[in-house]
Design a protein around this motif. Sequence first.
Motif, PDB file in Angstrom:
ATOM      1  N   GLY A  85       0.814  -1.207   0.000  1.00  0.00           N
ATOM      2  CA  GLY A  85       0.000   0.000   0.000  1.00  0.00           C
ATOM      3  C   GLY A  85       0.850   1.259   0.000  1.00  0.00           C
ATOM      4  O   GLY A  85       1.817   1.373   0.748  1.00  0.00           O
ATOM      5  N   ARG A  92      -3.122   5.380  -2.264  1.00  0.00           N
ATOM      6  CA  ARG A  92      -3.509   4.120  -1.645  1.00  0.00           C
ATOM      7  C   ARG A  92      -4.985   3.829  -1.928  1.00  0.00           C
ATOM      8  O   ARG A  92      -5.352   2.677  -2.205  1.00  0.00           O
ATOM      9  CB  ARG A  92      -3.249   4.185  -0.139  1.00  0.00           C
ATOM     10  N   LEU A 116      -0.275  -3.190   3.847  1.00  0.00           N
ATOM     11  CA  LEU A 116      -1.347  -2.324   3.367  1.00  0.00           C
ATOM     12  C   LEU A 116      -1.181  -0.882   3.810  1.00  0.00           C
ATOM     13  O   LEU A 116      -1.896   0.001   3.352  1.00  0.00           O
ATOM     14  CB  LEU A 116      -2.700  -2.858   3.833  1.00  0.00           C
TER      15      LEU A 116
END
Length: 354
Positions: A85, A92, A116
Amino acid sequence: MKRDIYPDILFLMETKNPDSFVLKKMKQLQYENSHLISPTGHGAGGLALFWKQEIKLQILNSSANCIDVCIEFEGKSFFASFVYGDTDKPKRRAIWDLLLERNNARDTPWFLTGDLNDLLNNDEKVGGPSRPEASFTDMRSFYSEGDLYDLRHSGDCLSWRGQRGDYLVRCRLDWAAANSYWAEMFPNARSQYLTRELIELKRSELECALTDPANDTDLISKVSNELNDAYLSEEEYWRQRSRLLWLSLSDRNTGFFHATAKNRKRANAFTVIEDDEGTMVYQEDQIGRVIVNYFHDLFRAIEGNREETVAYALSPMVNDEMSDTHNATVSRRDQRGSVLHSRRQSPRTRWLFR
């Protein structure tokens, strides 16, 4: 790594080096297949995916933030996304939108893992001020719209550590998630954070630093601190495993904000049941038979005379005498008595009876 842990598929993030350097370092692990994404700039980014020869893996799409593949395993096929991410929130969010678009077009089992760079709630961090609830919207929406569920995990999930101002912050940025189709396909899947392996690695590094003739005190101090942090992380993990603390802090591993939205079959899944004789049954076909037998017995007709029960249930509960009493005309005297009684009970309602 190969001695203790040799995964079928290995995903590396932030390689920060030329592809040739990464391949050279990974050569000793003897992975037959690889797919690399070069760093976007000097010492920044870079992804690498390695897999064994026996794994049927097809690269579908790849970028600086994601490698999207199709995998065949044990006769089952599913899609997988290996993600890094972006640290920039709008970028993102664009990655989440792209992944959702692909997943919606497939509507098949989907597994996702990687860094992430975001959280679902404040329970996923330790240290520093709490984040506002609105800051979790993107991640929560991504999970909800993608029908994603966090895999059950063990180990210290607070895998990232850094200094933010005056605070030492530890948080969970590395995730393993899947949609309900994938969870139904692999119901016993689990994610493990390798705390103990990190301790062994740092102990080895410290031993090398201590026996090195160069006597690099800065390196020794650095590795010692990293080893100490690893021990503290493992201690925190086992402290969290305490049942008492688990109940007082709540189970962060299963407290999903979206668990009741799209649980499908997974929410009702179980792996053991007790039959009518009190014997524990584990096999899926046996569990099915226990359930069928239970409801068969529950709704099976039983011989007996039920006419009396039916007659009693249908018989009138108000007899003629009770009916005459309720239908009788109210006398003037009874009306006056009721009015006087109401006046004594509630002075504010006197005007109703004038």
